[in-house]
Write an enzyme that holds these catalytic residues in place. Sequence first.
Site, PDB file in Angstrom:
ATOM      1  N   TYR A   3       9.147 -16.138 -41.080  1.00 42.29           N
ATOM      2  CA  TYR A   3       8.587 -17.479 -41.363  1.00 42.29           C
ATOM      3  C   TYR A   3       9.515 -18.391 -42.165  1.00 42.29           C
ATOM      4  CZ  TYR A   3       4.308 -16.608 -38.923  1.00 42.29           C
ATOM      5  OH  TYR A   3       3.411 -16.380 -37.912  1.00 42.29           O
ATOM      6  N   GLU A  23      -2.018 -12.424 -39.296  1.00 43.00           N
ATOM      7  CA  GLU A  23      -1.212 -11.432 -38.581  1.00 43.00           C
ATOM      8  C   GLU A  23      -1.171 -10.090 -39.329  1.00 43.00           C
ATOM      9  OE1 GLU A  23       2.399 -13.718 -37.807  1.00 43.00           O
ATOM     10  OE2 GLU A  23       1.191 -15.094 -36.623  1.00 43.00           O
TER      11      GLU A  23
HETATM   12  C1  HEM Z   1       4.567 -18.651 -29.723  1.00 43.50           C
HETATM   13  C2  HEM Z   1       3.350 -21.710 -33.256  1.00 43.50           C
HETATM   14  C3  HEM Z   1       6.057 -19.184 -36.377  1.00 43.50           C
HETATM   15  C4  HEM Z   1       7.951 -16.767 -32.635  1.00 43.50           C
HETATM   16  C5  HEM Z   1       3.968 -19.662 -30.432  1.00 43.50           C
HETATM   17  C6  HEM Z   1       3.025 -20.597 -29.873  1.00 43.50           C
HETATM   18  C7  HEM Z   1       2.686 -21.455 -30.849  1.00 43.50           C
HETATM   19  C8  HEM Z   1       3.420 -21.073 -32.046  1.00 43.50           C
HETATM   20  C9  HEM Z   1       1.709 -22.590 -30.730  1.00 43.50           C
HETATM   21  C10 HEM Z   1       2.507 -20.597 -28.436  1.00 43.50           C
HETATM   22  C11 HEM Z   1       1.378 -19.609 -28.341  1.00 43.50           C
HETATM   23  C12 HEM Z   1       0.794 -19.476 -26.951  1.00 43.50           C
HETATM   24  O1  HEM Z   1       1.523 -19.043 -26.038  1.00 43.50           O
HETATM   25  O2  HEM Z   1      -0.396 -19.763 -26.776  1.00 43.50           O
HETATM   26  C13 HEM Z   1       3.976 -21.288 -34.417  1.00 43.50           C
HETATM   27  C14 HEM Z   1       3.816 -21.904 -35.711  1.00 43.50           C
HETATM   28  C15 HEM Z   1       4.573 -21.181 -36.596  1.00 43.50           C
HETATM   29  C16 HEM Z   1       5.207 -20.127 -35.840  1.00 43.50           C
HETATM   30  C17 HEM Z   1       2.958 -23.110 -35.997  1.00 43.50           C
HETATM   31  C18 HEM Z   1       4.772 -21.394 -38.077  1.00 43.50           C
HETATM   32  C19 HEM Z   1       3.807 -21.753 -38.887  1.00 43.50           C
HETATM   33  C20 HEM Z   1       6.827 -18.316 -35.640  1.00 43.50           C
HETATM   34  C21 HEM Z   1       7.845 -17.439 -36.180  1.00 43.50           C
HETATM   35  C22 HEM Z   1       8.406 -16.781 -35.115  1.00 43.50           C
HETATM   36  C23 HEM Z   1       7.712 -17.225 -33.917  1.00 43.50           C
HETATM   37  C24 HEM Z   1       8.183 -17.308 -37.657  1.00 43.50           C
HETATM   38  C25 HEM Z   1       9.531 -15.767 -35.130  1.00 43.50           C
HETATM   39  C26 HEM Z   1      10.711 -16.053 -35.537  1.00 43.50           C
HETATM   40  C27 HEM Z   1       7.203 -17.100 -31.523  1.00 43.50           C
HETATM   41  C28 HEM Z   1       7.449 -16.569 -30.190  1.00 43.50           C
HETATM   42  C29 HEM Z   1       6.455 -17.102 -29.361  1.00 43.50           C
HETATM   43  C30 HEM Z   1       5.642 -17.948 -30.183  1.00 43.50           C
HETATM   44  C31 HEM Z   1       8.584 -15.632 -29.814  1.00 43.50           C
HETATM   45  C32 HEM Z   1       6.259 -16.836 -27.856  1.00 43.50           C
HETATM   46  C33 HEM Z   1       6.635 -17.975 -27.008  1.00 43.50           C
HETATM   47  C34 HEM Z   1       8.057 -17.969 -26.546  1.00 43.50           C
HETATM   48  O3  HEM Z   1       8.747 -16.965 -26.692  1.00 43.50           O
HETATM   49  O4  HEM Z   1       8.458 -18.984 -25.978  1.00 43.50           O
HETATM   50  N1  HEM Z   1       4.187 -19.954 -31.742  1.00 43.50           N
HETATM   51  N2  HEM Z   1       4.816 -20.219 -34.526  1.00 43.50           N
HETATM   52  N3  HEM Z   1       6.763 -18.149 -34.273  1.00 43.50           N
HETATM   53  N4  HEM Z   1       6.109 -17.919 -31.476  1.00 43.50           N
HETATM   54 FE1  HEM Z   1       5.414 -18.996 -33.024  1.00 43.50          FE
END
Ligand code: HEM
Length: 385
Positions: A95, A137
Amino acid sequence: MLSEQTKEIVKQTVPVLEEHGNEITKVFYERMFEAHPELLNIFNKSNQKQGKQQTALAQTVLAAAKHIDHLEAIVPNVNQIAHKHRALQVKEEHYPIVGEFLLKAIKEVLGDAATDDIMNAWEEAYGEIAGVFIQMEKAMYEQAAWEDFKSFKITNIEDQGTSMKSFEVEPEENIKVPDLVAGQYITVRIKPTNDENLALRHYSIYSVKNDGKIRFAVKKEGFGEKKGLVSHDLHNSYSVGDTIEISAPAGDFKVESADDKKILLLSSGAGVTPMLAMLEDEGYKGKEVHFVHVNESEKDVPFKDEIAALNAMNNNVKVTYHLKERDGYLTSDELKAWIDKDVDIYLCGGITFMDTIFDELSKLNIDQSDVHFEPFGPKMSITNV
Ligand code: HEM
């Protein structure tokens, strides 16, 4: 606790973010991957190419900014994202990295307009939002059936229609497959051919049979430059006996209707997968189920034999195929005949299909919030926040 002044600044920046949201997240990803190439082993490169993940993140940031003084409003959406994060093994220590590069991107795109007050307010707000995710989480990690990714051996592969394959796998390590819930998905990790990074994808399970195996289906996504990295590899390069890695089952999509309610399971294309698991489970339990599947033509329909068997076995199950080649688009007139006040609607498919069905349902005065749904694509992009 955020101060009133911080909340005010964050809310006031919503229009600016709306204007520059996609640009900020694009810069954010570029800079983050330059500094932390190891994160390319978690993020979906196909989504990056198509800009899908950019949209999802931009919308979530906006949603959070709009609701900064009552963040609980985004909790239902956070729950769904948190399931995905847990399945992908996004950890607490990731994060601050995302926060650092998100703030740097805001500064880079907005330039002088991003004053110190604005930047400080956003830093605090990000910390608050990240805290909601991390807490949710943490509980999911504690409840997961196993830690990290584990090795599974492929025990069966079958063609399903023209563009899908079903996979049956069993653990190679000393873990127990838990009771599965219809609607859940698993996350597969492979090293695709000709790619230097690991790649992760979510696939819904199509059966809740409790025999130590996991069954999921993979649709071949895209073609040419936009061909799905993982789906094409799983289709073309994997055989029975090969090993893949899988993290513990995840997801909050499930049948949650009262006993006296009938259910309409409406799917298109690969959306059939969770619906088949629900048909299997609810069919055996005796619930009245109407299973409707939309596809191009007869030859494209996946799981025809399994659906026919469940239909034959259970008097309470009715099956309708809507074939676009034969029947045209599915309209509100047709939907009307299947829906009454005793029916709960469950919907699953690609984003375009879901949008179309929501439009048709609105003609029948049925709102998105009346429907249980799981899009194949980020849910937030079709959720009004
Ligand atoms: C997917 C938001 C932090 C890695 C997503 C999705 C959202 C989101 C809206 C799409 C979910 C769906 O498919 O319905 C956020 C927000 C964060 C955050 C608001 C911070 C407050 C992180 C962090 C990581 C991360 C810290 C790791 C470094 C991913 C990955 C996906 C994902 C790998 C899958 C989509 C892809 O690979 O394209 N996140 N996220 N996220 N997030 Fe986050």
